[in-house]
Design a protein around this motif. Structure first.
Motif, PDB file in Angstrom:
ATOM      1  N   GLN A 117       0.843  -1.197   0.000  1.00 29.12           N
ATOM      2  CA  GLN A 117       0.000   0.000   0.000  1.00 29.12           C
ATOM      3  C   GLN A 117       0.875   1.242   0.000  1.00 29.12           C
ATOM      4  O   GLN A 117       1.964   1.241   0.575  1.00 29.12           O
ATOM      5  N   GLN A 149       0.563   5.178   1.052  1.00 25.48           N
ATOM      6  CA  GLN A 149      -0.247   6.134   1.791  1.00 25.48           C
ATOM      7  C   GLN A 149       0.309   7.529   1.585  1.00 25.48           C
ATOM      8  O   GLN A 149       1.418   7.834   2.016  1.00 25.48           O
ATOM      9  N   TYR A 164       2.464   0.320  -8.419  1.00 25.71           N
ATOM     10  CA  TYR A 164       1.462   0.593  -7.396  1.00 25.71           C
ATOM     11  C   TYR A 164       1.143   2.092  -7.361  1.00 25.71           C
ATOM     12  O   TYR A 164       2.028   2.927  -7.602  1.00 25.71           O
ATOM     13  N   GLY A 182      -0.910   5.163  -5.031  1.00 30.22           N
ATOM     14  CA  GLY A 182      -1.575   5.576  -3.812  1.00 30.22           C
ATOM     15  C   GLY A 182      -2.844   6.338  -4.138  1.00 30.22           C
ATOM     16  O   GLY A 182      -3.136   6.616  -5.302  1.00 30.22           O
ATOM     17  N   GLN A 183      -3.584   6.656  -3.083  1.00 33.86           N
ATOM     18  CA  GLN A 183      -4.768   7.481  -3.313  1.00 33.86           C
ATOM     19  C   GLN A 183      -4.307   8.889  -3.644  1.00 33.86           C
ATOM     20  O   GLN A 183      -3.239   9.309  -3.247  1.00 33.86           O
TER      21      GLN A 183
END
Length: 121
Positions: free
Chosen positions: A2, A4, A110, A112-113
Motif C-alpha cells: 500500500q 499512503q 502501485y 496511492g490514493q
C-alpha cells in the motif's frame, strides 16, 4: 503493498507545500518511487521520481521549484513544493515500482490514493 499519501491542501501562489508517501507491506525492493499529477481535463503526468540508485527525474516545469527526497528506513518519499503556481493545481498521486518478497523478480506498479493540491492566485 500500500502507498499512503498525505500533505495536500490549499496554498497561495508563491507558497510551499510538502507531500509525503509511505510504502508498506511485503516489500523486497522499491525500484522507483515518486509522484504523478493529473489536472482537470488533462492526462496524468510524471512530476518527480527517484530511482533505486538515488537519481531523480523531474518534469521540466517543476525543476528548480520541487525537490524529491526519501527516507529509506521509513520507505517514504517527500515532495517539497516551493514557489508553487496555479498551474500546479492537480490531484497528486504517489507511484512506486516494487518487487515484493513473494515475487522478488517481478516489478509491479502501485498507486496511492490521490491528494488534492490547489494553488490560489
Amino acid at each position: 503493498v500500500q502507498l499512503q499519501a498525505s500533505g495536500g491542501g490549499l496554498v497561495q501562489a508563491g507558497g510551499s507545500l510538502k507531500l509525503s508517501c509511505t510504502a508498506s507491506g511485503s516489500i523486497f525492493v522499491i525500484n522507483v518511487m515518486g509522484w504523478y499529477r493529473q489536472a482537470p481535463g488533462k492526462q496524468r503526468e510524471m512530476v518527480a521520481v527517484m530511482n533505486l540508485d538515488g537519481s531523480t527525474n523531474y518534469v521540466d516545469n517543476v525543476k528548480g521549484r520541487f525537490t524529491l527526497s526519501r527516507d529509506n528506513a521509513k520507505r517514504t518519499v517527500y515532495l517539497q513544493m516551493n514557489s508553487v503556481k496555479p498551474e500546479d493545481t492537480a490531484v497528486y498521486y504517489c507511484n512506486a515500482i516494487i518487487a515484493t518478497t513473494q515475487e522478488m523478480t517481478v516489478n509491479r506498479v502501485y498507486w496511492g490514493q490521490g491528494t488534492q493540491v490547489t494553488v490560489s492566485s
